[in-house]
Design a protein around this motif. Sequence first.
Motif, short mmCIF file in Angstrom:
data_model
loop_
_atom_site.label_atom_id
_atom_site.label_comp_id
_atom_site.label_asym_id
_atom_site.label_seq_id
_atom_site.Cartn_x
_atom_site.Cartn_y
_atom_site.Cartn_z
N PHE A 155 -15.42 45.43 75.38
CA PHE A 155 -15.07 46.37 74.31
C PHE A 155 -13.59 46.21 73.99
CE2 PHE A 155 -13.07 50.42 73.13
CZ PHE A 155 -13.72 50.66 71.92
N GLY A 156 -13.27 46.21 72.71
CA GLY A 156 -11.88 46.08 72.30
C GLY A 156 -11.50 47.08 71.23
N ALA A 157 -10.24 47.51 71.24
CA ALA A 157 -9.71 48.41 70.22
C ALA A 157 -8.25 48.05 69.95
CB ALA A 157 -9.81 49.87 70.67
N PRO A 158 -7.83 48.03 68.68
CA PRO A 158 -6.45 47.68 68.35
C PRO A 158 -5.46 48.73 68.86
CG PRO A 158 -7.88 47.55 66.42
CD PRO A 158 -8.64 48.28 67.47
N THR A 159 -4.26 48.28 69.16
CA THR A 159 -3.16 49.18 69.53
C THR A 159 -1.87 48.61 68.94
OG1 THR A 159 -2.42 48.06 71.56
CG2 THR A 159 -4.30 49.57 71.77
N ARG A 160 -0.77 49.34 69.14
CA ARG A 160 0.55 48.84 68.73
C ARG A 160 1.30 48.24 69.91
NH1 ARG A 160 0.95 53.89 65.67
NH2 ARG A 160 0.90 53.47 63.41
N ARG A 207 -11.74 40.40 71.18
CA ARG A 207 -10.37 40.14 70.74
C ARG A 207 -10.35 39.57 69.32
NH1 ARG A 207 -5.06 39.59 72.94
NH2 ARG A 207 -3.75 39.34 71.10
N GLN A 208 -11.33 38.77 69.00
CA GLN A 208 -11.45 38.21 67.65
C GLN A 208 -11.49 39.34 66.61
OE1 GLN A 208 -14.86 35.63 67.31
NE2 GLN A 208 -14.83 35.63 65.08
N ALA A 209 -12.18 40.43 66.94
CA ALA A 209 -12.29 41.56 66.02
C ALA A 209 -11.05 42.42 66.02
CB ALA A 209 -13.51 42.41 66.38
N THR A 210 -10.46 42.67 67.19
CA THR A 210 -9.26 43.52 67.23
C THR A 210 -8.11 42.85 66.49
OG1 THR A 210 -8.51 42.63 69.38
CG2 THR A 210 -9.94 44.59 69.41
N ASP A 211 -8.08 41.53 66.46
CA ASP A 211 -7.05 40.82 65.72
C ASP A 211 -7.13 41.10 64.22
OD1 ASP A 211 -5.91 39.72 67.97
OD2 ASP A 211 -6.85 37.75 67.75
N ILE A 248 -3.91 49.98 81.50
CA ILE A 248 -5.09 50.12 80.66
C ILE A 248 -5.76 48.75 80.56
CG2 ILE A 248 -4.10 52.01 79.34
CD1 ILE A 248 -3.77 50.01 77.01
N PRO A 249 -7.06 48.72 80.31
CA PRO A 249 -7.75 47.44 80.19
C PRO A 249 -7.07 46.52 79.17
CG PRO A 249 -9.34 49.21 80.33
CD PRO A 249 -8.00 49.86 80.19
N GLY A 250 -6.82 45.30 79.59
CA GLY A 250 -6.17 44.31 78.74
C GLY A 250 -4.70 44.13 79.06
N GLU A 251 -4.09 45.10 79.74
CA GLU A 251 -2.66 45.02 80.02
C GLU A 251 -2.33 43.96 81.06
OE1 GLU A 251 1.07 48.07 81.03
OE2 GLU A 251 -1.01 48.79 81.08
N ILE A 252 -3.11 43.91 82.13
CA ILE A 252 -2.86 42.92 83.18
C ILE A 252 -3.07 41.51 82.63
CG2 ILE A 252 -3.68 42.02 85.38
CD1 ILE A 252 -4.19 44.90 86.25
N PHE A 280 -6.52 47.19 73.57
CA PHE A 280 -7.35 47.70 74.66
C PHE A 280 -8.50 46.71 74.76
CE2 PHE A 280 -10.89 49.89 76.48
CZ PHE A 280 -10.38 50.91 77.29
N LEU A 281 -8.70 46.11 75.93
CA LEU A 281 -9.70 45.05 76.05
C LEU A 281 -10.37 45.12 77.42
CD1 LEU A 281 -10.77 42.76 74.28
CD2 LEU A 281 -9.13 41.22 75.36
N LEU A 282 -11.56 45.66 77.44
CA LEU A 282 -12.35 45.80 78.66
C LEU A 282 -13.43 44.73 78.69
CD1 LEU A 282 -13.21 47.56 81.18
CD2 LEU A 282 -14.77 48.73 79.60
#
Length: 361
Positions: free
Chosen positions: A165-170, A129-133, A310-314, A175-177
């Motif tokens: 694993f993390g990826a940025p979204t809008r 999350r530190q990186a996706t930010d 999707i991962p991170g939503e809950i 996305f955060l697994l």
Amino acid sequence: MSNDITVAASDLQLFLYQMFAGLGMTTANAQLCSQSMVTTNLWGIDSHGLLRMPIYAKRLMGHVIKANPEVSTIAARGGFEVMDGNEGMGFLVGHAAMERAIALAKEYGIGAVSVTNSNHFGAAALYARQATDQGMLALSMTNVTPNLVVPGGSKPITGNNPIAFGAPTRLGFPFLLDISMSSVAGGKLLLAEEKGEKIPMTWATDRSGKPTDDPRIGFEGFLLPLGGHKGFGLSLMVDILCGVISGGAFQFDIKSMYGAPDKTSDTGHMVIAIDPTVLMGASEFLDRMDSFYQTVKNSPMWDDRQRMYIPGEIEHQTMARRQEEGLPMPRSLVDELVGIARTIEGEAMQASIDQFMATTS
């Protein structure tokens, strides 16, 4: 009847901050560690939040782990570096490593940092999350002392070695697994024991490798792997990346913070940051993530009452709810922490205890 109480996130963070500060941390380090723990609880990952504070406090009091480590690079070539965690608190070491990986990714497109000589760093998702930010994709992982037994085996030979694993979204959240290579994280056994609950027979075994539904026996025994040989193989991969390649401890050279509380764990980490703008602009990347997300969300469910996540939503939804309603905490755990806090000298700590107790009564 549940013995949980509800604590406001801000009250808990202030209390933990005073504990870390009272245990010798600088203001910045105490702030980072307390925020990391509360964020983990806000996400609903209670197995890696406040539950771990008693052992962290014990090890800080015993000067087994350093409250203010001097994390340094000991080897580097291009976008890959190896860092020495200086026996520091894992939150601080992991944060410093990902901060460096992000800087490398900005320069090279990808940055990888392997870390040696560290300790338990909480939920791996914190560093992704530190990186996706900062608009980066990321991987973060850590090795742990062997606690995973292959079904039918009688002795563990690798750890449950979590990876995120993390990826940025809008979407307002990335996305955060975050998964471990065991059926569940060991902290969930501790949490079940704290709540007086049994565990599924697929989670853990006793010391002889036989499955158990007793969380204490399971915690003192071994964990079962996620997906059989698949989780087992992935756990070996993580240990290579975190321990073998870093020149640090791996397999049985890693020490458990519970089994050996008076010794540094020698834990290793690997964090990787990837800049998605190497090929395309940030906006195009996020457009493609939107398309990816919609494909997943539009997948039909056989039960109309169910929905696809999707991962991170809950975790995002849990955080929003807990920020409003407060954090559920076992009363016994809160009492244990207050007892530890009373042994920490300083007027600020003692005043914080009174304030915290007033919010939990």
